[in-house]
Design an enzyme around this catalytic site. Structure first.
Site, short mmCIF file in Angstrom:
data_model
loop_
_atom_site.label_atom_id
_atom_site.label_comp_id
_atom_site.label_asym_id
_atom_site.label_seq_id
_atom_site.Cartn_x
_atom_site.Cartn_y
_atom_site.Cartn_z
N SER A 148 0.85 -1.19 0.00
CA SER A 148 0.00 0.00 0.00
C SER A 148 0.89 1.23 0.00
CB SER A 148 -0.89 0.01 1.24
OG SER A 148 -0.13 0.38 2.37
N LYS A 149 0.23 2.39 -0.03
CA LYS A 149 0.95 3.66 -0.06
C LYS A 149 1.99 3.77 1.04
CE LYS A 149 -2.68 6.56 -1.50
NZ LYS A 149 -3.64 7.48 -1.01
N ARG A 150 1.67 3.15 2.16
CA ARG A 150 2.58 3.17 3.30
C ARG A 150 3.98 2.69 2.89
NH1 ARG A 150 -0.40 -0.15 6.72
NH2 ARG A 150 0.43 -1.89 5.57
#
Ligand code: GLU
Length: 478
Positions: free
Chosen positions: A249-251
Site C-alpha cells: 500500500s501507499k505506506r
C-alpha cells in the site's frame, strides 16, 4: 476467450490493478481472445472522470490495448456501469418475480443496531431475514405507502463449490452468506449484481481478478444460477505484499503506475516485472519481452502464494532495459524528461542532437530515465555548483589546476575528447597530482557536480568556449 479488466475509477491505477489487467490481456492475446475494459463506476460519489482518463492513460502506456470498451466501442456498449442501470434493474426484477429476491424495508441505522447487538451476544451479524417473513399483504401495503426498500437476494440452502484456476477447488457454505442487497433503496445496483449482469451480457468466459474478491465469488455464482446461467471460470490472483509481509500500500512507497512512469521506468520493464508478480516461466528466466510473455503465459503457472514486491528488482530490470536501447531510442525517451524539467523546449532539434551525442555517456549511468536530467543539465544550462561539490573547489590545488587547465585547453588545436584527455593528463603530471585529484575540480567547474558523465567527452560536447567560461567562473568564485 473473453476477458475483462473492470476497474473502479476511484483513484489512480495501483500496480496490483495493473498486474490484473496484464494477466487478462496476456491470456486474451495468447488465445486470440478479446480483452474488454469496463469501468465500474456505480459508486458515483467516489468515481471521477479524471480517474477514468488516468487509468486509460496508464493502460495505454503499458501497451495493454483493449478490444472493447471506452473509446473503442463494441457490441455491448456502453462499457460504463452508469450507462447500464436498466439492465441491472431488469435482472433484479426478474429475480423478484421468480421469488429469488425480496424487498427489505429495514433502515440502515436499524440494521447497524441489530448487527451490534448480535455481535455483543455472540450471534452471527448477518441479516436476520426479518423482511422475508412479512406477509404478502403487509409487503404490498408498505410498498403502496411509499416506504423505501432495498431488494435482497434470497440465498438458497446448500453450498457452492467451484474450481478456481489458480487455487483449485473451493467450497463455501451458503449459510455463511447473508441475503445480500442487489438494489439499494435509491434504485442503484450493488457491485455483486452489476458485475454478474455485465459479465453475462458481455459474454465473459474467464474472470481473472485479485483474491480480495474471492469472498464475492460464491455470491456471484449463486446469482448466475438464479438467473439461469452458467458461471464463467474464475481465477483469483495472489495478493501482492511488501517485504514486511503486509499488503502493498501507499505506506510502502509509490504504488501507482503513474508514479513509476513519471520517474522514468520503461513500460516494457514494468510489464516484465508485473508479469513475474505471481507467475514464472521457469525457475530462472527474468528478462522476457512482450512476445515471450504472450507465448508462454498461463494460469497453471500462477502461484497462489502472495507475491513479494521488490522495488530493487524493478530498478535493476529497468536498467537492463535501458542498457538494451539504441542511442536514438534512448535519447527519444529521455528528451521529454528534459522538457518537463524545463531544460529544453520540446521542438528544439539542436538540443535533441546534443542529447543524442551524450546518450552513450548516459546509458550505463542511469537506472531510470529521470536520472538523466541531473546528469545532462550542464549541457543545457549554466551551472550552479552544488553545495557538496563546492568543497572540491575549496581544496588548495584547485585554483592551480583550473588556471593550468584553462591555459592548456585554450592552446589545444582540436577540441576533441582524446586531445582534451592528453592535455589534462600531462597537466596533472606536471603539477605532480594524481589524475583524479586534478580532474575533479575541472569536473565541478564544468558540470557543477561531483558525479557526471565522462569528463572529456562531456567537455567536447560542451565546446571549448563554454568550457573556458565555466573554468573562469569557477576561479572567480574561489
Ligand atoms: N471493480 C472491481 C475492483 O476494482 C473489480 C471487480 C471484478 O473484477 O470483479 O475491484
Amino acid at each position: 476467450m473473453r476477458l475483462r479488466f473492470a476497474p473502479s475509477p476511484t483513484g489512480y491505477l495501483h500496480v496490483g490493478g495493473a498486474r490484473t489487467a496484464l494477466y487478462n490481456w496476456l491470456l486474451a492475446r495468447r488465445h486470440q481472445g478479446s480483452f474488454i475494459l469496463r469501468i465500474e463506476d456505480t459508486d458515483i460519489s467516489r468515481s471521477t472522470e479524471e480517474a477514468i482518463q488516468a487509468i486509460m492513460e496508464d493502460l495505454r502506456w503499458l501497451g495493454l490495448d483493449w478490444d472493447e470498451g471506452p473509446e473503442v466501442g463494441g457490441r455491448h456498449f456502453p462499457y460504463r456501469q452508469t450507462g447500464r442501470y436498466a439492465l441491472y434493474r431488469d435482472a433484479a426484477m426478474r429475480l423478484l418475480r421468480d421469488g429469488k429476491a425480496y424487498p427489505c424495508f429495514c433502515e440502515p441505522e436499524e440494521l447497524a443496531e441489530r448487527r451490534r447487538e448480535a455481535l455483543k451476544e455472540g450471534r452471527s451479524p448477518m441479516y436476520d431475514r426479518r423482511c422475508l417473513s412479512l406477509s404478502e399483504a403487509e409487503r404490498e401495503a408498505r410498498i403502496r405507502s411509499g416506504i423505501p426498500y432495498a431488494l435482497r437476494f434470497l440465498v438458497p440452502e446448500g453450498e457452492v463449490t467451484f474450481t478456481d484456476l489458480v487455487r483449485g477447488e473451493i467450497t463455501f457454505r451458503n449459510r455463511d452468506i447473508e441475503d445480500f442487497v442487489l438494489l439499494r433503496s435509491d434504485g442503484s445496483a450493488t457491485y455483486n449484481l452489476a458485475v454478474v449482469v455485465d459479465d453475462l451480457d458481455m459474454e465473459i468466459t474467464h474472470v481473472v481478478r485479485g483474491d480480495d474478491h474471492l469472498s464475492n465469488t460464491p455470491k456471484q455464482i449463486l446469482l448466475y444460477r438464479a438467473l439461469g446461467a452458467e458461471p464463467p471460470a474464475f481465477a483469483h490472483l495472489p495478493m501482492i505484499v511488501a517485504r514486511d509481509g503486509r499488503p502493498l500500500s501507499k505506506r510502502h512507497g509509490d504504488v501507482s503506475v503513474g508514479s513509476f512512469r513519471e520517474k522514468g521506468y520503461l513500460p516494457e520493464a514494468m510489464v516484465n516485472f508485473l508479469a513475474l508478480l505471481g507467475w514464472s516461466l521457469d525457475d530462472s528466466t527474468t528478462i522476457m519481452d512482450r512476445r515471450t510473455l504472450i507465448e508462454n503465459f498461463s494460469l497453471e503457472r500462477v502461484s497462489s502464494k502472495p507475491a513479494v514486491w521488490d522495488e530493487d528488482k524493478l530498478l535493476w530490470m529497468n536498467s537492463q532495459y535501458i542498457m538494451a536501447l539504441g542511442d536514438r531510442e534512448l535519447a527519444e525517451r529521455v528528451f521529454p524528461f528534459l522538457v518537463r524539467a524545463g531544460l529544453v523546449k520540446d521542438d528544439d532539434q539542436k538540443a535533441f542532437e546534443v542529447l543524442l551525442k551524450a546518450t552513450p555517456l548516459l546509458r550505463e549511468r542511469i537506472k531510470v530515465l529521470g536520472d538523466a536530467v541531473h546528469l545532462v543539465r550542464f549541457l543545457f544550462q549554466e551551472v550552479d555548483i552544488e553545495d557538496d561539490a563546492r568543497t572540491v573547489l575549496e581544496d588548495e590545488v584547485s585554483e592551480r589546476v583550473l588556471r593550468e587547465a584553462g591555459k592548456g585547453l585554450l592552446e589545444l588545436k582540436e577540441f576533441t575528447a582524446p586531445h582534451i584527455e592528453t592535455t589534462l593528463r600531462e597537466m596533472a603530471e606536471r603539477l605532480g597530482l594524481k589524475p583524479r585529484q586534478a580532474f575533479q575540480p575541472i569536473r565541478v567547474a564544468i558540470t557543477g557536480r561531483k558525479v557526471s558523465p565522462p569528463l572529456f567527452e562531456s567537455m567536447e560536447l560542451l565546446g571549448r568556449e563554454r568550457c573556458l567560461q565555466r573554468i573562469a567562473r569557477a576561479m572567480e568564485s574561489l
